[in-house]
Design a protein around this motif. Structure first.
Motif, PDB file in Angstrom:
ATOM      1  N   ASP A   7      57.201  19.841 -61.337  1.00  0.00           N
ATOM      2  CA  ASP A   7      55.896  19.738 -61.522  1.00  0.00           C
ATOM      3  C   ASP A   7      55.128  18.401 -61.164  1.00  0.00           C
ATOM      4  O   ASP A   7      55.742  17.648 -60.914  1.00  0.00           O
ATOM      5  N   PHE A   8      53.960  18.663 -61.091  1.00  0.00           N
ATOM      6  CA  PHE A   8      53.152  17.671 -60.479  1.00  0.00           C
ATOM      7  C   PHE A   8      53.263  15.974 -61.212  1.00  0.00           C
ATOM      8  O   PHE A   8      53.272  16.101 -62.583  1.00  0.00           O
ATOM      9  N   TRP A   9      53.527  15.380 -60.276  1.00  0.00           N
ATOM     10  CA  TRP A   9      53.638  14.067 -60.801  1.00  0.00           C
ATOM     11  C   TRP A   9      52.677  12.991 -60.367  1.00  0.00           C
ATOM     12  O   TRP A   9      52.365  12.905 -59.132  1.00  0.00           O
ATOM     13  N   LEU A  13      43.605  14.008 -60.448  1.00  0.00           N
ATOM     14  CA  LEU A  13      42.185  14.098 -60.150  1.00  0.00           C
ATOM     15  C   LEU A  13      41.707  14.987 -59.196  1.00  0.00           C
ATOM     16  O   LEU A  13      40.837  15.637 -59.444  1.00  0.00           O
ATOM     17  N   LYS A  14      42.532  15.038 -58.201  1.00  0.00           N
ATOM     18  CA  LYS A  14      42.012  16.069 -57.205  1.00  0.00           C
ATOM     19  C   LYS A  14      43.505  16.553 -56.420  1.00  0.00           C
ATOM     20  O   LYS A  14      44.193  15.920 -55.977  1.00  0.00           O
ATOM     21  N   ARG A  15      43.421  18.139 -56.680  1.00  0.00           N
ATOM     22  CA  ARG A  15      44.736  18.623 -56.007  1.00  0.00           C
ATOM     23  C   ARG A  15      43.891  19.709 -55.227  1.00  0.00           C
ATOM     24  O   ARG A  15      43.071  20.387 -55.643  1.00  0.00           O
ATOM     25  N   TRP A  16      44.921  20.343 -54.259  1.00  0.00           N
ATOM     26  CA  TRP A  16      44.461  21.257 -53.155  1.00  0.00           C
ATOM     27  C   TRP A  16      45.199  22.469 -53.675  1.00  0.00           C
ATOM     28  O   TRP A  16      46.728  22.077 -53.677  1.00  0.00           O
ATOM     29  N   PRO A  17      44.815  23.646 -53.513  1.00  0.00           N
ATOM     30  CA  PRO A  17      45.689  24.570 -53.653  1.00  0.00           C
ATOM     31  C   PRO A  17      47.003  25.037 -52.808  1.00  0.00           C
ATOM     32  O   PRO A  17      46.750  24.900 -51.590  1.00  0.00           O
ATOM     33  N   GLU A  18      48.110  25.132 -53.459  1.00  0.00           N
ATOM     34  CA  GLU A  18      49.179  25.445 -52.641  1.00  0.00           C
ATOM     35  C   GLU A  18      49.513  24.105 -51.506  1.00  0.00           C
ATOM     36  O   GLU A  18      50.111  24.358 -50.548  1.00  0.00           O
ATOM     37  N   ASN A  19      49.318  23.170 -52.058  1.00  0.00           N
ATOM     38  CA  ASN A  19      49.482  21.712 -51.277  1.00  0.00           C
ATOM     39  C   ASN A  19      50.184  20.962 -52.126  1.00  0.00           C
ATOM     40  O   ASN A  19      49.611  20.675 -53.415  1.00  0.00           O
ATOM     41  N   PRO A  20      51.357  20.339 -51.776  1.00  0.00           N
ATOM     42  CA  PRO A  20      51.982  19.408 -52.657  1.00  0.00           C
ATOM     43  C   PRO A  20      51.670  18.015 -53.004  1.00  0.00           C
ATOM     44  O   PRO A  20      51.732  17.210 -54.002  1.00  0.00           O
ATOM     45  N   LEU A  21      50.521  17.802 -51.951  1.00  0.00           N
ATOM     46  CA  LEU A  21      49.780  16.624 -52.279  1.00  0.00           C
ATOM     47  C   LEU A  21      48.694  16.558 -53.148  1.00  0.00           C
ATOM     48  O   LEU A  21      47.916  17.488 -52.969  1.00  0.00           O
ATOM     49  N   GLY A  25      49.117  11.549 -56.448  1.00  0.00           N
ATOM     50  CA  GLY A  25      50.237  12.312 -56.856  1.00  0.00           C
ATOM     51  C   GLY A  25      51.065  13.343 -56.160  1.00  0.00           C
ATOM     52  O   GLY A  25      50.776  13.420 -54.702  1.00  0.00           O
ATOM     53  N   TRP A  26      52.322  13.704 -56.575  1.00  0.00           N
ATOM     54  CA  TRP A  26      53.065  14.680 -55.805  1.00  0.00           C
ATOM     55  C   TRP A  26      53.795  15.673 -56.401  1.00  0.00           C
ATOM     56  O   TRP A  26      54.285  15.470 -57.695  1.00  0.00           O
ATOM     57  N   GLN A  27      54.006  16.902 -56.012  1.00  0.00           N
ATOM     58  CA  GLN A  27      54.873  17.914 -56.185  1.00  0.00           C
ATOM     59  C   GLN A  27      55.940  18.293 -55.448  1.00  0.00           C
ATOM     60  O   GLN A  27      55.388  18.334 -54.073  1.00  0.00           O
ATOM     61  N   GLY A  28      57.078  18.741 -55.440  1.00  0.00           N
ATOM     62  CA  GLY A  28      58.071  19.175 -54.436  1.00  0.00           C
ATOM     63  C   GLY A  28      57.360  20.163 -53.729  1.00  0.00           C
ATOM     64  O   GLY A  28      56.706  21.169 -54.217  1.00  0.00           O
ATOM     65  N   ILE A  29      57.605  20.327 -52.545  1.00  0.00           N
ATOM     66  CA  ILE A  29      57.082  21.412 -51.545  1.00  0.00           C
ATOM     67  C   ILE A  29      57.492  22.770 -51.830  1.00  0.00           C
ATOM     68  O   ILE A  29      56.743  23.744 -52.139  1.00  0.00           O
ATOM     69  N   VAL A  30      58.775  22.972 -52.233  1.00  0.00           N
ATOM     70  CA  VAL A  30      59.223  24.316 -52.584  1.00  0.00           C
ATOM     71  C   VAL A  30      58.732  24.600 -53.860  1.00  0.00           C
ATOM     72  O   VAL A  30      58.337  25.865 -54.137  1.00  0.00           O
ATOM     73  N   PRO A  31      58.645  23.825 -54.996  1.00  0.00           N
ATOM     74  CA  PRO A  31      58.024  24.357 -56.510  1.00  0.00           C
ATOM     75  C   PRO A  31      56.618  24.596 -56.186  1.00  0.00           C
ATOM     76  O   PRO A  31      56.109  25.574 -57.063  1.00  0.00           O
ATOM     77  N   CYS A  32      55.946  23.774 -55.295  1.00  0.00           N
ATOM     78  CA  CYS A  32      54.609  24.129 -55.192  1.00  0.00           C
ATOM     79  C   CYS A  32      54.095  25.194 -54.362  1.00  0.00           C
ATOM     80  O   CYS A  32      53.183  26.085 -54.828  1.00  0.00           O
ATOM     81  N   LYS A  33      54.920  25.626 -53.512  1.00  0.00           N
ATOM     82  CA  LYS A  33      54.863  27.023 -52.603  1.00  0.00           C
ATOM     83  C   LYS A  33      55.652  28.033 -53.038  1.00  0.00           C
ATOM     84  O   LYS A  33      55.777  29.224 -52.497  1.00  0.00           O
ATOM     85  N   ALA A  34      56.360  28.102 -54.474  1.00  0.00           N
ATOM     86  CA  ALA A  34      57.142  29.398 -54.867  1.00  0.00           C
ATOM     87  C   ALA A  34      56.436  30.649 -55.114  1.00  0.00           C
ATOM     88  O   ALA A  34      57.272  31.423 -54.615  1.00  0.00           O
ATOM     89  N   GLU A  35      55.358  30.507 -55.462  1.00  0.00           N
ATOM     90  CA  GLU A  35      54.541  31.800 -55.649  1.00  0.00           C
ATOM     91  C   GLU A  35      54.355  32.322 -54.345  1.00  0.00           C
ATOM     92  O   GLU A  35      54.603  33.668 -54.107  1.00  0.00           O
ATOM     93  N   LEU A  36      53.898  31.738 -53.437  1.00  0.00           N
ATOM     94  CA  LEU A  36      53.479  32.089 -52.082  1.00  0.00           C
ATOM     95  C   LEU A  36      54.543  32.645 -51.334  1.00  0.00           C
ATOM     96  O   LEU A  36      54.688  33.854 -50.591  1.00  0.00           O
ATOM     97  N   MET A  37      55.561  31.753 -51.297  1.00  0.00           N
ATOM     98  CA  MET A  37      56.909  32.269 -50.643  1.00  0.00           C
ATOM     99  C   MET A  37      57.511  33.510 -51.289  1.00  0.00           C
ATOM    100  O   MET A  37      57.950  34.587 -50.695  1.00  0.00           O
ATOM    101  N   SER A  38      57.311  33.634 -52.720  1.00  0.00           N
ATOM    102  CA  SER A  38      58.082  34.916 -53.372  1.00  0.00           C
ATOM    103  C   SER A  38      57.087  36.069 -53.040  1.00  0.00           C
ATOM    104  O   SER A  38      57.845  37.106 -52.972  1.00  0.00           O
ATOM    105  N   GLY A  39      56.132  35.956 -52.972  1.00  0.00           N
ATOM    106  CA  GLY A  39      55.135  37.077 -52.528  1.00  0.00           C
ATOM    107  C   GLY A  39      55.300  37.375 -51.219  1.00  0.00           C
ATOM    108  O   GLY A  39      55.438  38.798 -51.002  1.00  0.00           O
ATOM    109  N   ARG A  40      55.580  36.709 -50.328  1.00  0.00           N
ATOM    110  CA  ARG A  40      55.965  37.099 -48.878  1.00  0.00           C
ATOM    111  C   ARG A  40      57.321  37.884 -48.944  1.00  0.00           C
ATOM    112  O   ARG A  40      57.598  38.983 -48.022  1.00  0.00           O
TER     113      ARG A  40
END
Length: 139
Positions: A7-9, A13-21, A25-40
Motif C-alpha cells: 500500500d502507499f507509504w 497529498l498528491k498521487r498520479w494514477p497508476e504511478n508508484p510515486l 511517498g511510494w508504493q511498490g511498482i507491481v502492487p501499484c500496477k496490478a490492476e493494469l497488468m491483470s487486465g492486459r
C-alpha cells in the motif's frame, strides 16, 4: 522497492494514477500496477489464446448438473429454513417426516428429476448466452 510496500507509504497529498510515486511517498511498482497488468493478461488470454464461449460450449450439461446437484440440495434446504420463522420450521420437519420424504421416496425422486432438468437447462442457457452473463475482465 519493486514489490513493497503493498500500500502507499507516505503522505498522500498528491498521487498520479497508476504511478508508484507520490509527492511524498511510494508504493511498490507491481502492487501499484496490478490492476493494469491483470487486465492486459486477461485480454491476451481471452482474445488471443482461449475463446471462453467455445470452452464453455464443450462442457457436457448433464455432467455439470450432476456436479451441482448436491450443492443445490444443500442451498435449497438452507434457504427454506432461513425463509421460515422458527415455529414453522418445526412444522415443516413434522410434515416432511409425516409425508414420508425418505431418500428413496417417489416424490423426492420426482423433485430431483425436475432439479436435474433445470440445471441442464441452466447450463445450456449459459452456453448460449455466456458473453452477456460472464465478463472475465470484471472478475
Amino acid at each position: 522497492m519493486l514489490f513493497y510496500p503493498l500500500d502507499f507509504w507516505g503522505f498522500a497529498l498528491k498521487r498520479w494514477p497508476e504511478n508508484p510515486l507520490g509527492l511524498f511517498g511510494w508504493q511498490g511498482i507491481v502492487p501499484c500496477k496490478a490492476e493494469l497488468m491483470s487486465g492486459r493478461i486477461v485480454d491476451m488470454v481471452t482474445t488471443k489464446l482461449v475463446d471462453m464461449s467455445e470452452v464453455f460450449r464443450r462442457i457436457e450439461p448433464n455432467a455439470i448438473a450432476k456436479l451441482l446437484e448436491p450443492e443445490v440440495d444443500a442451498m435449497a434446504k438452507s434457504i427454506a429454513y432461513e425463509a421460515l420463522p422458527g415455529s414453522y420450521r418445526r412444522v415443516l420437519d413434522q410434515v416432511v417426516k409425516g409425508v414420508g420424504l425418505q431418500p428413496d421416496s417417489p416424490a423426492l425422486e420426482r423433485l430431483r428429476d425436475i432439479q436435474h432438468k433445470m440445471l441442464v437447462g441452466l447450463t445450456r442457457d449459459l452456453q448460449r448466452n455466456l458473453p452477456s452473463v460472464l465478463d472475465i475482465r470484471e472478475m
